[in-house]
Scaffold this motif. Sequence first.
Motif, mmCIF file in Angstrom:
data_model
loop_
_atom_site.group_PDB
_atom_site.id
_atom_site.type_symbol
_atom_site.label_atom_id
_atom_site.label_comp_id
_atom_site.label_asym_id
_atom_site.label_seq_id
_atom_site.Cartn_x
_atom_site.Cartn_y
_atom_site.Cartn_z
ATOM 1 N N ARG A 9 0.815 -1.216 0.000
ATOM 2 C CA ARG A 9 0.000 0.000 0.000
ATOM 3 C C ARG A 9 0.852 1.272 0.000
ATOM 4 N N TYR A 10 2.114 1.169 -0.367
ATOM 5 C CA TYR A 10 2.981 2.332 -0.511
ATOM 6 C C TYR A 10 3.570 2.325 -1.923
ATOM 7 N N THR A 11 3.916 3.503 -2.415
ATOM 8 C CA THR A 11 4.583 3.582 -3.703
ATOM 9 C C THR A 11 6.047 3.206 -3.521
ATOM 10 N N ALA A 12 6.496 2.204 -4.245
ATOM 11 C CA ALA A 12 7.876 1.736 -4.119
ATOM 12 C C ALA A 12 8.277 1.019 -5.397
ATOM 13 N N VAL A 13 9.586 0.887 -5.607
ATOM 14 C CA VAL A 13 10.081 0.183 -6.786
ATOM 15 C C VAL A 13 9.893 -1.320 -6.583
ATOM 16 N N PRO A 14 9.689 -2.088 -7.655
ATOM 17 C CA PRO A 14 9.574 -3.539 -7.530
ATOM 18 C C PRO A 14 10.886 -4.154 -7.036
ATOM 19 N N LEU A 15 10.795 -5.142 -6.157
ATOM 20 C CA LEU A 15 11.987 -5.832 -5.673
ATOM 21 C C LEU A 15 12.788 -6.406 -6.834
ATOM 22 N N LEU A 16 12.097 -6.922 -7.853
ATOM 23 C CA LEU A 16 12.773 -7.525 -8.986
ATOM 24 C C LEU A 16 13.734 -6.559 -9.671
ATOM 25 N N SER A 17 13.434 -5.268 -9.648
ATOM 26 C CA SER A 17 14.233 -4.302 -10.395
ATOM 27 C C SER A 17 15.652 -4.188 -9.866
ATOM 28 N N ILE A 18 15.874 -4.505 -8.591
ATOM 29 C CA ILE A 18 17.224 -4.343 -8.056
ATOM 30 C C ILE A 18 18.164 -5.418 -8.593
ATOM 31 N N CYS A 19 17.600 -6.490 -9.161
ATOM 32 C CA CYS A 19 18.439 -7.554 -9.718
ATOM 33 C C CYS A 19 19.124 -7.122 -11.000
ATOM 34 N N PHE A 20 18.660 -6.059 -11.628
ATOM 35 C CA PHE A 20 19.193 -5.634 -12.920
ATOM 36 C C PHE A 20 19.916 -4.296 -12.819
ATOM 37 N N SER A 21 20.151 -3.839 -11.594
ATOM 38 C CA SER A 21 20.872 -2.581 -11.412
ATOM 39 C C SER A 21 22.346 -2.877 -11.176
ATOM 40 N N ALA A 22 23.036 -2.005 -10.487
ATOM 41 C CA ALA A 22 24.476 -2.159 -10.280
ATOM 42 C C ALA A 22 24.790 -3.461 -9.546
ATOM 43 N N ASP A 23 26.017 -3.918 -9.751
ATOM 44 C CA ASP A 23 26.442 -5.160 -9.103
ATOM 45 C C ASP A 23 26.300 -5.039 -7.587
ATOM 46 N N ARG A 24 25.755 -6.086 -6.997
ATOM 47 C CA ARG A 24 25.560 -6.098 -5.549
ATOM 48 C C ARG A 24 26.128 -7.397 -5.006
ATOM 49 N N GLU A 25 26.959 -7.278 -3.962
ATOM 50 C CA GLU A 25 27.555 -8.463 -3.373
ATOM 51 C C GLU A 25 26.744 -8.981 -2.196
ATOM 52 N N ARG A 26 26.100 -8.079 -1.480
ATOM 53 C CA ARG A 26 25.335 -8.470 -0.295
ATOM 54 C C ARG A 26 24.017 -7.707 -0.276
ATOM 55 N N ILE A 27 22.943 -8.423 0.039
ATOM 56 C CA ILE A 27 21.619 -7.809 0.070
ATOM 57 C C ILE A 27 20.914 -8.228 1.355
ATOM 58 N N GLY A 31 18.970 4.373 5.497
ATOM 59 C CA GLY A 31 19.319 3.963 4.151
ATOM 60 C C GLY A 31 18.568 2.781 3.589
ATOM 61 N N TYR A 32 17.615 2.219 4.325
ATOM 62 C CA TYR A 32 16.804 1.133 3.772
ATOM 63 C C TYR A 32 15.907 1.678 2.670
ATOM 64 N N GLN A 33 15.774 0.912 1.583
ATOM 65 C CA GLN A 33 14.940 1.305 0.461
ATOM 66 C C GLN A 33 13.629 0.525 0.477
ATOM 67 N N PRO A 34 12.487 1.208 0.393
ATOM 68 C CA PRO A 34 11.219 0.473 0.310
ATOM 69 C C PRO A 34 11.061 -0.175 -1.057
ATOM 70 N N VAL A 35 10.603 -1.418 -1.062
ATOM 71 C CA VAL A 35 10.364 -2.150 -2.313
ATOM 72 C C VAL A 35 9.019 -2.857 -2.204
ATOM 73 N N THR A 36 8.498 -3.260 -3.347
ATOM 74 C CA THR A 36 7.215 -3.948 -3.363
ATOM 75 C C THR A 36 7.343 -5.311 -4.033
ATOM 76 N N LEU A 37 6.526 -6.252 -3.582
ATOM 77 C CA LEU A 37 6.475 -7.580 -4.181
ATOM 78 C C LEU A 37 5.385 -7.683 -5.235
ATOM 79 N N GLY A 38 4.688 -6.596 -5.479
ATOM 80 C CA GLY A 38 3.601 -6.608 -6.445
ATOM 81 C C GLY A 38 2.365 -5.942 -5.870
ATOM 82 N N MET A 39 1.263 -6.041 -6.603
ATOM 83 C CA MET A 39 0.041 -5.350 -6.203
ATOM 84 C C MET A 39 -0.739 -6.095 -5.128
#
Length: 261
Positions: free
Chosen positions: A180-198, A220-228
Amino acid sequence: MVLRLTEEAVLQRVVITTEQIQDQILSLSREQQHYLIRVLRLQVGDRFLALNGEGKLWLATLMPTGAQASLANPEDTSALDPISAPAKPRITLAACLPKQGFDEVVRQVTELGIDQIVPIISDRTLLRPSPSKLQRWRRIAAEAAEQSERLIVPKIYDPIVWSKWLVYEPGSYRCFCVARYTAVPLLSICFSADRERIVVAIGPEGGWTTSEIRDATSVGYQPVTLGMGILRAVTASVAAISILQSGFEFASIEPQTNTKL
């Protein structure tokens, strides 16, 4: 001696401790003896894989007493651990404890390849687990690692209050799932900059409080969504790890050129 995938990868895996090994002889616990001999019906001379849960494994041969096994170091383990290849970021699940169902969360995210599990106590958490419950979760993780043919057993931390957990893993990409909040999809972080630890955090039944969301974003935590959809807490944990593991695996695939359909 090189273990072949077709021959040895089907061997049963048993999680052990290094304290059980002396001079390449493995002393089996009563539970392990029962499992190997009574449940799996192994005989003297039959083999299984012994692993320490931290990435090392041995080829074990059951000895005549049934209480011990001789150990040999395989020369090639690359074919025996499908979960570890290709390499993915190390993922920590920080999940608020539900009233029930955390056993299955531990089991399923272990099968999916999680590296660490942190039980979180939030403002709306009702469960206060006993030490015996924590030991049970660690046993479940070991069993799930054996069954899903992993070399690594995920570390399960002692339960910690959300506000105290926020200071941990500052070097990781840290996100928390919201509804119920506006946030980027969790899936999108898989295609951004290289990440070693999540670190991915899942809220409690009833959701995060306003103050918990504010505290998380302030460090620094980023809100993400799992879908609608609106998911139960136990479902959200499994869904989040599934999304991350599938996403990183897909993102690691090199584009195919000149592919004929």
